[in-house]
Design a protein around this motif. Structure first.
Motif, PDB file in Angstrom:
ATOM      1  N   ALA A  40      -1.068  -2.419  -1.090  1.00 11.53           N
ATOM      2  CA  ALA A  40       0.130  -1.801  -0.452  1.00 11.53           C
ATOM      3  C   ALA A  40      -0.520  -0.009  -1.117  1.00 11.53           C
ATOM      4  CB  ALA A  40       1.462  -2.211  -0.334  1.00 11.53           C
ATOM      5  N   GLY A  60       0.026  -4.689   8.696  1.00 17.88           N
ATOM      6  CA  GLY A  60       0.889  -4.046   8.403  1.00 17.88           C
ATOM      7  C   GLY A  60       1.349  -2.992   8.411  1.00 17.88           C
ATOM      8  N   SER A  79       3.235   0.327  12.426  1.00 18.22           N
ATOM      9  CA  SER A  79       3.142  -0.825  12.176  1.00 18.22           C
ATOM     10  C   SER A  79       2.843  -1.469  12.988  1.00 18.22           C
ATOM     11  CB  SER A  79       3.964  -1.696  11.203  1.00 18.22           C
ATOM     12  OG  SER A  79       5.017  -1.628  12.615  1.00 18.22           O
ATOM     13  N   THR A 111       2.634  -1.255   3.166  1.00 17.96           N
ATOM     14  CA  THR A 111       1.804  -2.110   2.887  1.00 17.96           C
ATOM     15  C   THR A 111       0.663  -2.592   2.718  1.00 17.96           C
ATOM     16  OG1 THR A 111       2.453  -3.087   5.142  1.00 17.96           O
ATOM     17  CG2 THR A 111       4.034  -2.924   4.238  1.00 17.96           C
ATOM     18  N   ASP A 112       0.400  -4.014   2.539  1.00 12.09           N
ATOM     19  CA  ASP A 112      -0.615  -4.798   2.249  1.00 12.09           C
ATOM     20  C   ASP A 112      -1.210  -4.498   3.870  1.00 12.09           C
ATOM     21  OD1 ASP A 112      -0.520  -5.114  -0.337  1.00 12.09           O
ATOM     22  OD2 ASP A 112      -0.152  -7.196  -0.581  1.00 12.09           O
TER      23      ASP A 112
END
Length: 472
Positions: A40, A60, A79, A111-112
């Motif tokens: 992230a 992610g 996303s 995010t990751d």
């Protein structure tokens, strides 16, 4: 960043970008691309850097940001599996060979995340070989459309800038001219003070006269600080004549020009005669000194008022542009509306402005500079619709979930058969050369796409209302 195993062709086909590709093309992509994982808040690339890679989101969330004055602006977040960022079109104008292009934005992982990553040059070369006609068409539409948007957008910005500059210049011109006139008048009063001082010396003013003059000067200045009794025009004229006649008897030059300064602060004939008696032989230069002092103080007030107005206009310009503030911030919508009205003072000169703002209107998180662009488009259109005459009403209210802004004009209204088209890009009812048809389109996108709000229009002859709803 970590590099994972290559993506199998059957999984690559589950992405909407690649689902229709032939097997040989899928195999080529899998051979040349890699799956990469990013923690992230990792920057994938920076705006302006050479466009080297094409990123397709697998898991992610990714954000795209643009550099603007005052900071960085998030323009998109996704996303969705298969969303792509990076050097998607490294093609030149004729579509034959790949060309070096810079990244048009900055991409970061929110995010990751994992991506399928392809070298941009290889992707562009494969695209032109696999789909030569499509490469020509896409490059032409992309580059041509970009040029058109840039040209029209620049024209739109220049029109808006010209309108704002004209209004601001006009509004600044009035107080600037007033300050200049007051400064010239003040210079004249300083000359009168010097002449009065010389005449006091020639009249042989003794210590008692000088002390009396000092007391009288304190008295007239004290009267300036107290609200004088309101006189009807005829009363003011009579009082002025009485003082002027006494001044003429003393030989004070331009007595009828000097007398109003005393009457304005509530000093009439009885005070003037008492002052003359206290000054004795120095009455003429002493009263001239006091008149110059009063007029000089009044001129200083004019300078202060004019400079205060200039400061207010500059503050309104700063509020409007938001140049010294973060792009996304807690925003008072009333200030934005008021600063826009100040910036559009020229077109609104003969239009009555009515404001109906709720006292408890909450501040909201927003992009205030962009909202000010919306207010500018709507208010300028309203002024144009009313042909410079009428009433513009600004309303601001709220409910538990939203804030509502209404901008209403008393123009002829929008014909019903085109009301559903006014937010279309390049659609305009203005004559050729007067409008680009982008103002309402830009406004709609700012409200709906950038702020998750809504825009509605209600129009009939004599009343058109644009209603903007923003989430609270």
């Amino acid at each position: 960043m970590s590099v994972c195993d290559a993506l199998p062709p059957e999984e690559l086909r589950t992405l909407f970008l690649f689902e229709k590709l032939a097997d040989e093309h899928l195999n080529w992509l899998c051979e040349h691309g890699k799956v990469k994982a990013f923690p992230a808040n990792t920057t994938l690339y920076n705006e302006g850097d050479p466009g080297e890679c094409f990123f397709v989101l697998l898991t992610g969330e990714v954000t795209m940001n643009r550099v603007v004055r005052g900071g960085e602006l998030e323009v998109h977040r996704s996303s969705m599996r298969g969303a792509y960022v990076g050097a998607a079109l490294a093609l030149n104008g004729d579509g034959d060979t790949p060309a070096a292009h810079a990244y048009g934005n900055t991409a970061r992982t929110h995010t990751d995340s994992t991506f399928f990553v392809l070298p941009a040059g290889e992707l562009a070369q494969a695209f032109t070989e696999w789909f030569p006609m499509a490469a020509h068409l896409v490059a032409g539409m992309f580059l041509g459309g970009q040029r058109n948007r840039d040209a029209v957008g620049q024209r739109e910005r220049m029109i808006a800038l010209g309108t704002l500059t004209a209004g601001l210049t006009h509004e600044l011109g009035n107080p600037a001219a007033a300050a200049e006139r007051a400064a010239a008048g003040l210079r004249g009063r300083l000359g009168e003070l010097r002449r009065a001082r010389a005449e006091l010396a020639e009249a042989g003013a003794d210590a008692a006269a000088i002390q009396a003059l000092a007391r009288l000067q304190d008295d007239v200045l004290a009267h300036r600080e107290v609200e004088p009794p309101r006189l009807r025009p005829l009363e003011f004229s009579d009082r002025t004549d009485e003082v002027a006649e006494f001044f003429e008897d003393l030989g004070i030059p331009e007595a009828y020009d000097t007398a109003p300064a005393f009457v304005h602060v509530g000093l009439y004939e009885d005070w003037a005669r008492a002052a003359g008696a206290a000054l004795g032989p120095a009455a003429r230069p002493g009263l001239s000194w006091l008149a110059a002092t009063l007029e000089g103080e009044a001129l200083l007030d004019e300078v202060a008022d004019a400079l205060g107005r200039i400061t207010e206009l500059l503050a309104a310009a700063g509020q409007y542009t938001q140049m010294d503030r973060a792009p996304y911030q807690e925003t008072d919508l009333r200030k934005g509306l008021d600063s826009t009205v100040a910036m559009l003072a020229g077109p609104l000169r003969d239009i009555r402005i009515e404001r109906d703002y709720a006292a408890d209107l909450p501040r909201i998180q927003a992009y205030p500079a962009e909202l000010n662009q919306v207010w500018t488009n709507l208010i300028d259109n309203a002024a144009d619709a009313m042909a410079g005459e009428g009433t513009l009403t600004l309303r601001a209210s709220s409910d538990p979930v939203s804030v509502v802004i209404e901008i209403e004009d008393t123009g002829p209204g929008i014909p019903r058969d085109i009301q559903d088209r006014i937010f279309e890009p390049f659609f305009t009812t203005k004559t050729l050369g007067e409008g680009t048809g982008l103002g309402l389109d830009i406004s709609y996108r700012i409200i709906v796409q950038r702020h998750a709000g809504s825009v509605a229009v209600f129009s009939e002859p004599g009343r058109t209302t644009f209603r903007i709803t923003l989430p609270r």
